[in-house]
Enzyme design. Sequence first.
Site, mmCIF file in Angstrom:
data_model
loop_
_atom_site.group_PDB
_atom_site.id
_atom_site.type_symbol
_atom_site.label_atom_id
_atom_site.label_comp_id
_atom_site.label_asym_id
_atom_site.label_seq_id
_atom_site.Cartn_x
_atom_site.Cartn_y
_atom_site.Cartn_z
ATOM 1 N N ILE A 30 0.817 -1.216 0.000
ATOM 2 C CA ILE A 30 0.000 0.000 0.000
ATOM 3 C C ILE A 30 0.856 1.274 0.000
ATOM 4 C CG2 ILE A 30 -0.300 0.364 2.509
ATOM 5 C CD1 ILE A 30 -3.088 0.384 -0.142
ATOM 6 N N HIS A 93 6.397 -11.892 5.350
ATOM 7 C CA HIS A 93 6.102 -11.430 3.986
ATOM 8 C C HIS A 93 7.408 -11.190 3.251
ATOM 9 C CE1 HIS A 93 6.130 -7.956 6.718
ATOM 10 N NE2 HIS A 93 6.646 -7.261 5.729
ATOM 11 N N HIS A 95 9.060 -9.036 0.324
ATOM 12 C CA HIS A 95 8.900 -7.847 -0.528
ATOM 13 C C HIS A 95 9.515 -8.148 -1.894
ATOM 14 C CE1 HIS A 95 8.089 -4.735 2.698
ATOM 15 N NE2 HIS A 95 8.732 -5.594 3.453
HETATM 16 P P1 5GP Z 1 7.974 -4.570 7.107
HETATM 17 O O1 5GP Z 1 7.140 -5.217 8.182
HETATM 18 O O2 5GP Z 1 8.615 -5.583 6.194
HETATM 19 O O3 5GP Z 1 8.951 -3.583 7.666
HETATM 20 O O4 5GP Z 1 7.012 -3.706 6.200
HETATM 21 C C1 5GP Z 1 5.631 -3.955 6.101
HETATM 22 C C2 5GP Z 1 5.135 -3.503 4.740
HETATM 23 O O5 5GP Z 1 3.729 -3.711 4.721
HETATM 24 C C3 5GP Z 1 5.378 -2.032 4.426
HETATM 25 O O6 5GP Z 1 6.049 -1.935 3.170
HETATM 26 C C4 5GP Z 1 3.982 -1.420 4.383
HETATM 27 O O7 5GP Z 1 3.825 -0.411 3.411
HETATM 28 C C5 5GP Z 1 3.110 -2.622 4.084
HETATM 29 N N1 5GP Z 1 1.767 -2.510 4.661
HETATM 30 C C6 5GP Z 1 1.444 -2.173 5.943
HETATM 31 N N2 5GP Z 1 0.109 -2.189 6.128
HETATM 32 C C7 5GP Z 1 -0.425 -2.554 4.932
HETATM 33 C C8 5GP Z 1 -1.775 -2.745 4.484
HETATM 34 O O8 5GP Z 1 -2.748 -2.588 5.219
HETATM 35 N N3 5GP Z 1 -1.937 -3.135 3.194
HETATM 36 C C9 5GP Z 1 -0.891 -3.332 2.346
HETATM 37 N N4 5GP Z 1 -1.166 -3.697 1.090
HETATM 38 N N5 5GP Z 1 0.395 -3.153 2.720
HETATM 39 C C10 5GP Z 1 0.616 -2.763 3.998
#
Ligand code: 5GP
Length: 130
Positions: A30, A93, A95
């Site tokens: 997002i 997840h 990326h």
């Molecule tokens: P990390 O946990 O790897 O640091 O990052 C989490 C990722 O999830 C971020 O890039 C953020 O933009 C994405 N993210 C967080 N909340 C949401 C959401 O509700 N929907 C989507 N599609 N992505 C999300």
Amino acid sequence: MPSIFTHIINKEIPCYKIVENDLFIAFLDINPNAKGHTLCVPKQEINKIFDMPEKRYLDLMKFSREVAVALEKTVPCKRIGMSVIGLEVPHVHVHLIPLNDMKQMTFQHKVSQSDTEFKALAKKIANNLI
Ligand code: 5GP
């Protein structure tokens, strides 16, 4: 408390979905580092990637590869970068980020997209899946 991704998986929160099967889902991030920034997520909520059972981890890599191949066909870029962090969302997840520049892997530079653009891009990537 369920993670935000579990809410997405349960369809309680919308996402720009690319593909899903029994075990995994891929949808657009997002707040993307680059257009096409995609997250590949196991439906089972596990915090840390290396705590996954080996078979499920390898299946996630296979799923991510299939999505990455479709992504590279869809979004003009030098290559697809892959990263696993999880500091913001403690639900595994992967990326997948279309890269033209190293700064797109830093998570410091973001691009904005409209709802229409997100929807069209998710559909295009899905159409390029084998
Ligand atoms: P990390 O946990 O790897 O640091 O990052 C989490 C990722 O999830 C971020 O890039 C953020 O933009 C994405 N993210 C967080 N909340 C949401 C959401 O509700 N929907 C989507 N599609 N992505 C999300």
